[in-house]
Design an enzyme around this catalytic site. Structure first.
Site, mmCIF file in Angstrom:
data_model
loop_
_atom_site.group_PDB
_atom_site.id
_atom_site.type_symbol
_atom_site.label_atom_id
_atom_site.label_comp_id
_atom_site.label_asym_id
_atom_site.label_seq_id
_atom_site.Cartn_x
_atom_site.Cartn_y
_atom_site.Cartn_z
ATOM 1 N N ASP A 736 -14.574 -14.857 -27.096
ATOM 2 C CA ASP A 736 -14.359 -16.130 -27.999
ATOM 3 C C ASP A 736 -13.012 -17.028 -27.457
ATOM 4 O O ASP A 736 -12.581 -16.446 -26.570
ATOM 5 C CB ASP A 736 -14.300 -15.781 -29.523
ATOM 6 C CG ASP A 736 -12.774 -15.167 -29.829
ATOM 7 O OD1 ASP A 736 -12.011 -14.990 -28.754
ATOM 8 O OD2 ASP A 736 -12.405 -15.004 -30.924
ATOM 9 N N ASN A 744 -9.817 -27.196 -34.300
ATOM 10 C CA ASN A 744 -10.486 -27.902 -35.346
ATOM 11 C C ASN A 744 -9.544 -28.443 -36.342
ATOM 12 O O ASN A 744 -9.744 -29.688 -36.829
ATOM 13 C CB ASN A 744 -11.373 -26.782 -36.334
ATOM 14 C CG ASN A 744 -12.906 -26.153 -35.453
ATOM 15 O OD1 ASN A 744 -13.422 -27.170 -34.831
ATOM 16 N ND2 ASN A 744 -13.229 -25.214 -35.501
ATOM 17 N N ASP A 753 -16.809 -29.037 -31.969
ATOM 18 C CA ASP A 753 -18.339 -28.919 -31.497
ATOM 19 C C ASP A 753 -18.459 -29.284 -29.901
ATOM 20 O O ASP A 753 -19.327 -28.468 -29.205
ATOM 21 C CB ASP A 753 -19.052 -29.890 -32.201
ATOM 22 C CG ASP A 753 -19.302 -29.372 -33.673
ATOM 23 O OD1 ASP A 753 -18.992 -28.029 -33.609
ATOM 24 O OD2 ASP A 753 -19.676 -30.185 -34.471
ATOM 25 N N GLU A 779 -16.931 -19.375 -32.793
ATOM 26 C CA GLU A 779 -16.517 -19.533 -31.537
ATOM 27 C C GLU A 779 -16.803 -18.270 -30.616
ATOM 28 O O GLU A 779 -15.986 -18.157 -29.580
ATOM 29 C CB GLU A 779 -15.112 -19.972 -31.635
ATOM 30 C CG GLU A 779 -14.019 -18.728 -31.717
ATOM 31 C CD GLU A 779 -13.859 -18.660 -33.125
ATOM 32 O OE1 GLU A 779 -12.737 -18.121 -33.534
ATOM 33 O OE2 GLU A 779 -14.608 -19.193 -34.014
#
Length: 856
Positions: A736, A744, A753, A779
């Protein structure tokens, strides 16, 4: 009826017509001058109405074809794939896809695919003079962001269509010559509800202008709402405002120095106006100019002669009406006699209105069905018909408006409950301003018995003809036999063509001369019947039927015994016509795989003419998108005598690909040996593409485009079964993005994104095609390295870690990722294997992140 006798009804009718005569005598004279003046104008309005509507209909049809073309481009999978992954799409393939869209729309002068900022991505031009289609080189593509239509398209909402003003085509800020009168149609393209580009189609309407200018005696113009001419009778009268010239106004639109308001007054004394095309900035009208009035050109002496002629016509009309009054009074007295005659005919005669309610019925109509007259008239025609022959009166009347008389069969319900088979002849006429239906029904019970007997006889004859031999022969232009099959030779008891061309059989030659002459004169003769006696065997006469046709200066003919072959030939012709008309694609091949027959639907769908495919292999349809194993399975199935059905990905003559659901069936001869193959199919392109799109959506992550968690579990389950079966190992890489929450929180979810999609692209680029890459959630990602041990998987993970850390982008902050690797082992299940890789990843994070760690 005695001569001179008149009933009271006759007298009333007579005096009524006399009064009508006096009214017409007064009104006709006062209206004659007005009629002379008006009939020219009425002729103008009637003619201009129909011609104008024809032009407007052709104009609308052309625009609707343009809308359909733009819509098909917007929905094209090739276009959608291009905007989804432009770097992975072959631009040449995209250009050919757009070329295939425009090729059949002859009025399209230009088709373009543009980016949201107005830059041309692909552009197809059609040469105005030659009609040739050209793919514009990429270096010649232009920036259209400053053009008015680009700004208008950006304002569109959803999938609405943009229609431009009707004007001349402009390239490089100059009007293109020769003039290209153009309307542009545009539509936005969305990908995952995101505006990614748009389609723009230019429609050249030169053909429309040419048809207006060749309209014959009537003058047609196209003006805007101000009366300014866009299209005149000559090029010099047209496009003044577009060329920077003073506005040109049609003279008939000028009244007292002012221009007629076309938005309010569509009909003037000198012209007729019809709305043609409307946009927010432009309203166009089709103007038809009236020809000079006939009366304005007629001298006074001629006018007097016309009035005299009208007066004489008035006298003749008066005499005619007087005679008509006498005649109508006689008709009324004869009506009762005619009704009695109708009651005596053997057929049932009845009349009903649009609701099916009976208005009149003769005696046969109600007696034949067991009713009295009153009870029959209370029935409805729908109640009279049996359930198997129920038919809507409304539909029947609609048919009769186009066909004056319609004959069909039905069954009527008798009062006793029995069914009465009838043949009905239906006609439509008006009664007191309303449409009514007249039916004449004939009892066909005995006829049906005879037809059934004929069907049985036909079945017997069909069996006989199936077993009868057919002779085939060919004759040159000088009446010499060039070919004859053994059956034909046996029919006349000869052994060679040489004997047929000799004088040994004068009876045969005499029999063939009239037939050959007819074939040469008419090029084709069918059902020529003749008789001949076999002179070599001195047998009695036998009767033959000859069919002949001229091909390449030669006559090809068949000879058969009438009693054995007549019906079989007719049935073969019927089935051939039937197969050629059905919607399924039919193709017949011989044992070697050569095409021997295709029907009309085949040629319409594939674009190949029959002459182009006969004798060819079905490989000409192959698109190359199906494997060798597919065709190996096909032939293995067919040669075993079984039918084969599957979806075929084939290619039309123009290169476009289509999908068809095809069934191929082997045909065996009497000995059970395969002699041919028959395939029937339907085009299922739309269904297949929809299924593929749905399958892709179900199996892939919507944001990154890689596999989703569901698909990953399915593939892991397959690999786990393979491992248990033959020990084929594989490894799981679980990773990840480090500190993704901070990305974010600081930069926003849109940047988050972007990070996810770019990470997915990096891994997809540096992994093998055989590996399985999926988004686990948030993620977190999983990569299954197939047919690999732990050491190899660790190298792959380290490569991916380095690529992610090295990648820099202006659209997002730099990120790193932590990796956990595990190899499948005995006793593992999906959950334990994933959990071990997940634990390894967390160990990597605890060790400082941006690392690769493994657990065995």
């Amino acid at each position: 009826m005695a001569r001179g006798y008149r009933s009271s009804t006759q007298k009333k009718v007579f005096w009524l017509f006399s009064l009508l005569f006096l009214v017409i005598l007064i009104g006709f004279g006062t209206a004659s001058l007005r009629f002379l003046h008006q009939f020219v104008i009425n002729d103008f309005y009637n003619e201009s109405f129909f011609v104008s509507r024809l032009f407007i209909k052709n104009f609308d049809v052309t625009l609707n074809q343009g809308k359909d073309l733009v819509d098909s481009v917007e929905l094209s999978p090739v276009v959608q794939h291009f905007f989804k992954a432009p770097d992975k799409t072959d631009r040449t393939f995209l250009e050919k896809a757009l070329l295939s869209k425009i090729i059949s729309f002859k009025n399209a002068s230009q088709l373009r695919l543009l980016s949201p900022n107005g830059m041309e991505l692909v552009r197809i031009d059609r040469k105005f003079t030659t009609g040739k289609l050209v793919i514009v080189p990429r270096k010649a593509l232009q920036d259209k962001s400053q053009r008015y239509y680009h700004q208008a398209v950006l304002k569109l909402k959803g999938k609405a269509f943009y229609f431009s003003n009707f004007d001349l085509n402009i390239e490089h800020n100059k009007v293109v010559e020769p003039y290209e009168p153009t309307i542009r149609i545009g539509q936005k393209i969305y990908l995952d509800k995101r505006f990614v580009g748009y389609v723009m189609l230019n429609i050249n309407l030169a053909h429309f202008i040419e048809s207006l200018r060749n309209a014959g005696e009537m003058d047609f113009f196209v003006t805007d709402q101000r009366g300014h001419i866009l299209i005149g009778k000559t090029p010099q009268e047209s496009w003044h405002e577009n060329l920077g010239l003073p506005a040109n106004v049609l003279p008939v639109l000028q009244h007292d120095g002012k221009t007629v308001d076309l938005t309010k007054n569509f009909y003037g004394n000198d012209f007729r106006a019809e709305p043609l095309y409307v946009t927010p900035d432009q309203k166009l009208y089709l103007i038809s100019s009236k020809l000079p009035s006939l009366l304005n050109q007629v001298p006074s002496t001629v006018a007097m002669e016309l009035l005299t002629s009208f007066f004489m016509l008035l006298v003749l009309v008066a005499i005619f009406i007087w005679a008509l009054a006498l005649r109508v009074s006689k008709w009324i007295s004869e009506y009762e006699l005619r009704s009695k005659i109708l009651d005596k005919v053997s057929d049932s005669v009845y009349v009903y209105d649009a609701k099916g309610q009976f208005i009149y019925a003769n005696q046969q109509a109600w007696k034949k069905r067991g009713y009295d007259e009153q009870a029959f008239k209370q029935l409805n025609i729908v109640q009279l018909n049996t359930p198997e022959y129920k038919r809507s009166v409304k539909d029947l009347i609609a048919d009769l408006r186009y066909v004056p008389n319609k004959v069909f069969r039905a069954e009527h319900m008798m009062k006793t409950g029995k069914h009465l088979p009838v043949e009905v002849s239906a006609s439509l006429f008006e009664m007191e301003g309303s449409e009514v239906v007249l039916n004449v029904a004939r009892d066909i019970g005995e006829q049906l018995k005879h037809e059934k007997l004929l069907i049985n006889l036909e079945q017997r004859y069909r069996q006989l003809m199936d077993e009868s031999p057919v002779g085939i022969f060919e004759m040159s232009d000088d009446y010499t036999f060039t070919y004859a099959n053994k059956v034909f030779l046996d029919l006349f008891h000869v052994e060679s063509i040489g004997q047929l061309n000799s004088d040994e059989l004068p009876g045969l030659r005499k029999m063939l001369v009239p037939f050959v002459v007819l074939v040469h004169e008419n090029h084709m003769v069918q059902d020529f019947e003749c008789d001949v006696t076999c002179e070599k065997q001195a047998l009695s006469k036998r009767y033959f039927r000859m069919n002949g046709v001229m091909r390449n200066q030669k006559m090809i003919a068949t000879c058969m015994d009438i009693s054995q072959q007549r019906e079989q030939a007719l049935m073969n012709q019927l089935w051939t016509q039937l197969i050629s008309q059905i919607e399924d694609l039919i193709m017949v091949t011989d044992l070697s795989g050569k095409i021997t027959y295709v029907n009309k639907a085949f040629t319409q769908v594939t674009g190949y003419e029959e002459k182009d495919v006969l004798g060819q292999s079905p490989k000409i349809l192959s698109s190359g998108q199906q494997s060798l194993d597919f065709y190996t399975c096909l032939w293995r199935t067919l040669l075993s005598g079984k039918s084969f059905r599957d979806i075929f990905i084939n290619q039309r003559a123009d290169g476009s690909v289509y999908y068809e659901d095809k069934t191929i069936t082997p045909v065996c001869d009497d000995e059970g040996e395969i002699s041919a193959f028959v395939s029937s199919s339907r085009v299922v392109t739309e269904q297949v593409l929809k299924e593929k799109a749905l399958k892709h959506q179900a199996e892939h992550d919507a944001l990154t485009g890689v596999y989703n968690r569901y698909t990953l579990n399915m593939r892991m389950a397959q690999l786990m079964e393979q491992f248990k079966k033959d020990g084929t190992t594989f490894c799981v890489i679980f990773f990840d993005i480090d500190h993704f929450k901070q990305v974010n929180d600081i930069y926003g979810h849109e940047v988050g994104d972007i990070v996810l999609k770019q990470i997915a692209e990096i891994v997809d680029l540096h992994s093998r095609h055989s590996d399985v890459f999926a988004r686990w959630g948030g993620e977190e990602f999983v990569l299954i390295v197939c047919d690999s041990d732990l050491e190899q998987a660790m190298k792959v993970a380290e490569t991916l870690r380095a690529r992610i850390a090295e990648f820099h982008s202006d659209s997002r902050p730099d990120v790193t990722a932590s990796f956990g690797v595990s190899q499948v082992k005995e006793g593992d299940d999906l959950e334990s294997l994933i959990k071990r890789a997940d634990s390894a990843m967390y160990q990597a994070k605890q060790n400082g992140r941006n690392q690769v760690y493994s657990l065995t």
